[in-house]
Motif scaffolding. Structure first.
Motif, PDB file in Angstrom:
ATOM      1  N   SER A 123      -1.634 -13.872  -7.126  1.00 10.43           N
ATOM      2  CA  SER A 123      -0.927 -13.611  -5.871  1.00 10.43           C
ATOM      3  C   SER A 123      -0.896 -14.854  -4.993  1.00 10.43           C
ATOM      4  O   SER A 123      -1.794 -15.687  -5.014  1.00 10.43           O
ATOM      5  N   ALA A 124       0.172 -14.947  -4.228  1.00  5.44           N
ATOM      6  CA  ALA A 124       0.319 -16.072  -3.324  1.00  5.44           C
ATOM      7  C   ALA A 124      -0.647 -15.905  -2.159  1.00  5.44           C
ATOM      8  O   ALA A 124      -0.939 -14.803  -1.741  1.00  5.44           O
ATOM      9  N   ARG A 125      -1.150 -17.020  -1.650  1.00 14.18           N
ATOM     10  CA  ARG A 125      -2.019 -16.977  -0.473  1.00 14.18           C
ATOM     11  C   ARG A 125      -1.362 -17.806   0.604  1.00 14.18           C
ATOM     12  O   ARG A 125      -1.432 -19.023   0.556  1.00 14.18           O
ATOM     13  N   TYR A 126      -0.726 -17.137   1.544  1.00 15.34           N
ATOM     14  CA  TYR A 126      -0.001 -17.883   2.561  1.00 15.34           C
ATOM     15  C   TYR A 126      -0.859 -18.240   3.768  1.00 15.34           C
ATOM     16  O   TYR A 126      -1.659 -17.441   4.244  1.00 15.34           O
ATOM     17  N   LEU A 127      -0.661 -19.479   4.205  1.00 14.19           N
ATOM     18  CA  LEU A 127      -1.202 -19.947   5.471  1.00 14.19           C
ATOM     19  C   LEU A 127      -0.015 -19.984   6.421  1.00 14.19           C
ATOM     20  O   LEU A 127       1.008 -20.580   6.099  1.00 14.19           O
ATOM     21  N   MET A 128      -0.120 -19.304   7.565  1.00 13.51           N
ATOM     22  CA  MET A 128       1.030 -19.267   8.464  1.00 13.51           C
ATOM     23  C   MET A 128       0.663 -19.787   9.836  1.00 13.51           C
ATOM     24  O   MET A 128      -0.493 -19.761  10.241  1.00 13.51           O
TER      25      MET A 128
ATOM     26  N   ALA B 136       5.250 -20.964   7.024  1.00  9.53           N
ATOM     27  CA  ALA B 136       4.393 -20.327   6.022  1.00  9.53           C
ATOM     28  C   ALA B 136       4.267 -21.268   4.836  1.00  9.53           C
ATOM     29  O   ALA B 136       5.278 -21.717   4.301  1.00  9.53           O
ATOM     30  N   ALA B 137       3.047 -21.588   4.462  1.00  6.24           N
ATOM     31  CA  ALA B 137       2.855 -22.492   3.334  1.00  6.24           C
ATOM     32  C   ALA B 137       1.931 -21.862   2.312  1.00  6.24           C
ATOM     33  O   ALA B 137       0.978 -21.178   2.665  1.00  6.24           O
ATOM     34  N   GLU B 138       2.277 -22.078   1.047  1.00  7.05           N
ATOM     35  CA  GLU B 138       1.427 -21.618  -0.040  1.00  7.05           C
ATOM     36  C   GLU B 138       0.857 -22.889  -0.634  1.00  7.05           C
ATOM     37  O   GLU B 138       1.514 -23.561  -1.424  1.00  7.05           O
ATOM     38  N   LEU B 139      -0.346 -23.252  -0.244  1.00  7.42           N
ATOM     39  CA  LEU B 139      -0.843 -24.567  -0.591  1.00  7.42           C
ATOM     40  C   LEU B 139      -1.035 -24.762  -2.094  1.00  7.42           C
ATOM     41  O   LEU B 139      -0.946 -25.858  -2.594  1.00  7.42           O
ATOM     42  N   SER B 140      -1.269 -23.682  -2.813  1.00  8.18           N
ATOM     43  CA  SER B 140      -1.536 -23.889  -4.238  1.00  8.18           C
ATOM     44  C   SER B 140      -0.268 -24.119  -5.034  1.00  8.18           C
ATOM     45  O   SER B 140      -0.328 -24.574  -6.167  1.00  8.18           O
TER      46      SER B 140
ATOM     47  N   TYR C  68       4.896 -11.725   4.356  1.00  8.35           N
ATOM     48  CA  TYR C  68       4.229 -12.782   3.589  1.00  8.35           C
ATOM     49  C   TYR C  68       2.748 -12.488   3.418  1.00  8.35           C
ATOM     50  O   TYR C  68       2.069 -13.171   2.670  1.00  8.35           O
ATOM     51  N   ASP C  69       2.285 -11.503   4.156  1.00  3.38           N
ATOM     52  CA  ASP C  69       0.914 -11.052   4.011  1.00  3.38           C
ATOM     53  C   ASP C  69      -0.069 -12.226   3.957  1.00  3.38           C
ATOM     54  O   ASP C  69      -0.824 -12.383   2.997  1.00  3.38           O
ATOM     55  N   PRO C  70      -0.046 -13.069   5.002  1.00  2.00           N
ATOM     56  CA  PRO C  70      -0.853 -14.291   4.961  1.00  2.00           C
ATOM     57  C   PRO C  70      -2.345 -13.996   4.994  1.00  2.00           C
ATOM     58  O   PRO C  70      -2.758 -12.929   5.448  1.00  2.00           O
TER      59      PRO C  70
ATOM     60  N   ARG D  68       4.518 -13.188 -12.635  1.00  2.00           N
ATOM     61  CA  ARG D  68       3.861 -12.100 -11.915  1.00  2.00           C
ATOM     62  C   ARG D  68       3.938 -12.355 -10.411  1.00  2.00           C
ATOM     63  O   ARG D  68       4.209 -11.476  -9.621  1.00  2.00           O
ATOM     64  N   ARG D  69       3.700 -13.613 -10.056  1.00  2.00           N
ATOM     65  CA  ARG D  69       3.745 -13.969  -8.639  1.00  2.00           C
ATOM     66  C   ARG D  69       5.154 -13.740  -8.089  1.00  2.00           C
ATOM     67  O   ARG D  69       5.336 -13.191  -7.007  1.00  2.00           O
TER      68      ARG D  69
END
Ligand code: ADP
Ligand code: MG
Length: 878
Positions: free
Chosen positions: A115-120, A134-138, A163-165, A300-301
């Motif tokens: 799953s994505a891990r958003y930093l917002m 919103a950034a997904e650093l990985s 985005y469920d950060p 999946r992501r």
């Protein structure tokens, strides 16, 4: 070597210097935690704690092996902690340590889950304007958006929910708002991080953003426009990514704007109610679980992101849907492609690790293997006319072929098969990759072989049977001879150690070889390290291209997965109609329920003229299922998927809103009437005439009559004020009358068969209202004793006729009479009871009667009596 005191002291000094809840400090092959930090990880991670003495004191100490830090980090940040990591590096005189990064929920990069891990970040540099980043650093994804107007904040939060950060940075004006902060931590369940207000200042932020993405990007996306809200948010995210030392900045090259207009509003409640990716109850099944047929992590992501963020950009949806259609039509090619895909790596994340310098040999090998598969994947598509002529033919077109080929060539013949996890383990490269390395390896191996044969040679030469050659840390290489034979050792052996039953020796020759081996080991490791870092840097430079390739492969996988499920479950291609055109589903099914149950399909038709369906029917007849399947089919059409229906024509919606009544939710232990009303309020504020609204038993969480009144009023408002498309399931039979009064409201009911006094659920939705309440039938079905259900039938009949109902006493004396006042919804136990047909006396009459009874006529003056009588008349009038 440092003293114990030194290490603990150093730990506390480093901890002092950084803003973090926990510090993990490298000490050789371990990351160690001391003092309170050790106690914390013991509590949170169940690590064993020992004691470390230092300066006469004892300190708790815990540690994890170097290579196993990642899962511990993830566990800690998932619990909301901010963890600093200090790494050890070599210096002229020994080694030193410094903090290299601070890991938080949003900056955790090495994570095994898909799953994505958003930093917002949200910034509001001016009234009624909110910038969102919103950034997904990985993976290096970086998105921006802006909301404006009175509801700017609500809309921004709605975007957040999609985005469920895992972590949110709030700009200086926003972090003052307590309700917002609570919402972030409680509803979104994200870590709220305070970042220096300067990072949000538009001037400085603009500079940071320009540095990262280029001035042209800022201009072409129109980000220069005052008050530069998106820039403020984006700048904050970039500053934070740099400050925490995540090292991913180089991998973030593309800035994408997401428009509110392009996405279907889907608040968190709705995501939950529809069980898109997470089931509501433990052991339940989410939509994602049923339809996920992807074979790769990026696939999946992508699928989970598509489900959580349905779009309303018709062109994009048609492209996805036609891709799915082509895959459905070409099952063999589809399987071939999935086969190829099943071995590809997560390019976006792997490339990102290359940029950060954390890619290990396996990661680079995996990038290479993925790139070698590209031609085969392209070929599968090109060779199948069905696929080649569909939008799938273009999915890989956007890729920068030249660069990918170049990266592929760079990796070709480089990393050997099944390489080690770390660079230190060595033995990374294939033979022939680097002549210098090969030469070192040859010499090293020859020297090792000499050592290996040494024992046999010496045994034979000196006739010693208990002789072996070995190596350890303190003695280096040695020849070991059992005590019984030490007399036979030659002069040239020099004793270096005496053990209980044997002695250890060395010789000049062995020492010389040992020196060679040590030298060669170092030279080999250095060369390997140099080659590896160089290779990794060259791959890292191509991160943006690799990320784009990763996205394209993820998309192919997702489309193929959707097609695989559509084919298996007999789904059909939805027609996408213009916004607000309504919803017409022929024989629709519930995508999750149909997977395990013989499902009875049902149609639904919402048109501008008949936009509102009131759904009635007994408990357990299938109302909720009917509502949810309509929402899910609509949503799937906005994902680009096929849908579980014989056919479907879906007018694009701007939002899907659901509200599930308190009783249904109470079962899941998380609702109160207040929450229900807040959610209803949100819907009534946000929905438009292009939205789909699902209301399931609204108003149930309170006493019958005010609940019904709210439901009634909400229906009128949705119908008159908003004009939304809506399905409303209710057990308030009274509401069905609304269909006669409001032009666009229709009644439908879920039919049951009542033959023989029993209820059989037919699961069939039919026009018109349900003919009555079925509570008593259900009671009968449940085995409630007959005298009770028969009596209930009688009471119901009396109530329906507005008749008083007698409450029967326990003995055979006169029955006690009570009147149930239908208007007030309650019993009036004080009502006069003289048997039979008497209606309740009008309110107020009783007090007049009481006063009349008590009046002492003789004691009053006639003039006063006249006045009293006039007053009574007035009161009775009322
Ligand atoms: P209600 O909301 O009217 O109380 P539900 O929608 O919760 O009823 O449905 C009750 C049960 O019936 C659920 O277990 C559901 O799986 C099943 N069900 C509902 N609709 C159908 C259908 N069309 N075909 C088969 N089973 C169904
Ligand atoms: Mg229900």
């Amino acid at each position: 070597m440092q003293t114990a005191e030194g290490i603990v002291g150093e730990f506390f000094a480093l901890k002092e210097s950084v803003e973090a809840d926990i510090l993990a400090m490298q000490c050789g092959d371990f990351y160690e935690f001391f003092g309170p930090d050790a106690e914390l990880v013991e509590r949170e991670l169940d690590l064993n704690v020992s004691q470390k003495s230092s300066g006469g004191e004892k300190y708790p100490m815990a540690g994890v092996p170097l290579t196993e830090l990642t899962p511990y980090l993830q566990a800690l940040v998932d619990r909301g902690y901010r963890v600093a990591v200090a790494d050890q590096y070599e210096t002229e005189d020994g080694h030193a340590r410094e903090i290299t990064r601070v890991v938080t929920p949003g900056t955790l990069i090495d994570t095994p889950d898909a799953s994505a891990r958003y930093l917002m970040a949200l910034a509001s540099p001016a009234e009624n304007v909110i910038g969102i980043a919103a950034a997904e650093l990985s993976t290096g994804r970086f998105l921006i958006a802006r909301t404006t107007g009175e509801k700017a904040l609500e809309r921004a939060l709605s975007t957040c929910h999609r985005y469920d950060p895992v972590e949110i940075l709030l700009g200086p004006t926003l972090r003052e708002k307590d309700r917002l902060c609570r919402h972030v931590t409680e509803q979104i369940d994200a870590r709220l991080t305070e970042l220096d207000a300067d990072a949000f200042a538009p001037g400085r932020a603009a500079h940071t953003v320009a540095e990262q993405f280029g001035r042209e990007t800022i201009e072409s996306l129109g980000l220069d426009e005052e008050p530069r809200a998106e820039v403020a948010a984006a700048g904050a995210v970039l500053t934070y990514a740099r400050e925490t030392g995540s090292g991913v900045l180089a991998a973030m090259a593309r800035l994408t704007r997401i428009g509110d207009a392009e996405e279907v509003a889907l608040d968190l409640t709705t995501q939950r109610n529809l069980e898109l990716t997470v089931p509501m109850t433990e052991g339940g099944t989410a939509l994602f679980d049923v339809i996920d047929r992807t074979v790769t992590t990026p696939g999946r992501r992508t699928l989970s992101e598509w489900l959580q963020r349905p779009r309303r950009d018709r062109e994009l949806l048609v492209e996805r849907r036609d891709g799915v259609e082509a895959f459905v039509a070409a099952p063999l090619a589809r399987e071939g492609l999935r086969d190829e895909l099943s071995d590809v790596g997560d390019l976006a994340r792997l490339a990102n690790r290359a940029v950060r310098g954390s890619a290990d040999p396996r990661a680079l090998r995996s990038i290479g293997e993925t790139l070698y598969r590209l031609p085969a994947i392209e070929e599968v598509i090109a060779n199948d006319p069905e696929l080649a002529d569909s939008p799938l033919g273009n999915v890989l077109d956007e890729l920068d072929r030249d660069i990918l080929v170049q990266v592929g060539e760079t990796l070709d013949g480089a990393i050997r098969e099944d390489p080690p996890r770390t660079i230190q383990e060595g033995d990374i490269f294939q033979r022939g990759y680097d002549p210098e390395l090969d030469k070192l390896i040859d010499e090293h191996e020859a020297a090792l072989e000499w050592i290996q044969r040494l024992a046999a040679r010496e045994q034979e030469r000196h006739g010693i049977t208990h002789l072996q050659v070995d190596r350890n840390r303190t003695d280096g290489y040695y020849i070991q001879v059992g005590n019984s034979e030490t007399d036979a050792v030659p002069q040239s052996y020099r004793e270096i150690k005496s053990l209980k039953s044997s002695k250890r020796y060395t010789t000049d020759e062995l020492e010389a070889r040992e020196r060679d081996i040590l030298q060669l080991e170092t030279a080999r490791a250095e060369r390997e390290h140099e080659l590896f870092v160089n290779l990794r840097d060259r791959i890292g430079e191509r991160a943006p291209t690799l990320q784009a390739a990763g996205r394209a492969l993820g998309k192919l996988d997702t489309l193929a997965a959707l097609a695989t499920h559509a084919a298996a479950a007999g789904w059909s291609r939805p027609e996408l109609a213009e916004p607000g055109a309504g919803i017409d589903i022929e024989d629709g099914r519930h995508p999750v329920v149909e997977a395990t149950t013989e499902f009875v399909p049902n149609s639904v038709r919402l048109t501008p003229e008949e936009a509102f369906l009131l759904v009635t029917g007994p408990n357990m007849s299938g109302k909720s299922t009917y509502l949810r399947q309509t929402a899910l089919i609509t949503l799937l059409a906005h994902v680009g998927s096929f849908v579980p229906a014989a056919s479907a024509r879906i007018g694009l919606v701007d939002g899907i809103y659901t509200r599930v009544g308190a009783l249904d939710e109470l079962a899941h232990g998380r609702s109160t009437f207040m929450v229900e009303m807040q959610e209803l309020s949100n819907i009534l504020h946000s929905a438009t005439d292009e939205s789909l609204v699902i209301l399931d038993e609204v108003g149930r969480g309170t006493a019958t009559f005010d609940g019904m009144s709210i439901a009634w009023a909400a229906t009128e408002y949705l119908h008159n004020g908003i004009g939304a498309y809506a399905l409303f399931a209710t057990h308030y039979h009274e509401l069905t009358e609304l269909a006669d009064r409001l032009p666009r409201v229709r009644n439908v009911h879920v039919a049951v068969d009542e033959a023989g006094g029993d209820v059989t659920f037919l699961r069939r939705v039919k026009p018109g209202p349900a003919n009555r309440s079925y509570g008593i039938h259900v009671a009968r079905l449940a085995g409630v004793p007959e005298p009770v259900t028969d009596r209930a039938d009688e009471v119901l009949a009396q109530l329906r006729a507005d008749n008083p109902v007698e409450a029967r006493g326990g003995d055979d004396t006169e029955p006690v009479q009570a009147v149930f006042d239908v208007a007030a919804g309650e019993f009036r136990p004080d009502a006069t009871a003289d048997g039979g047909e008497q209606q309740g006396v009008p309110p107020g009459t009783e007090s007049v009667l009481a006063e009349l009874r008590e009046l002492e006529v003789e004691a009053e003056r006639p003039i006063d009596l006249v006045a009293r009588i006039a007053e009574w008349q007035d009161r009775l009038e009322e």
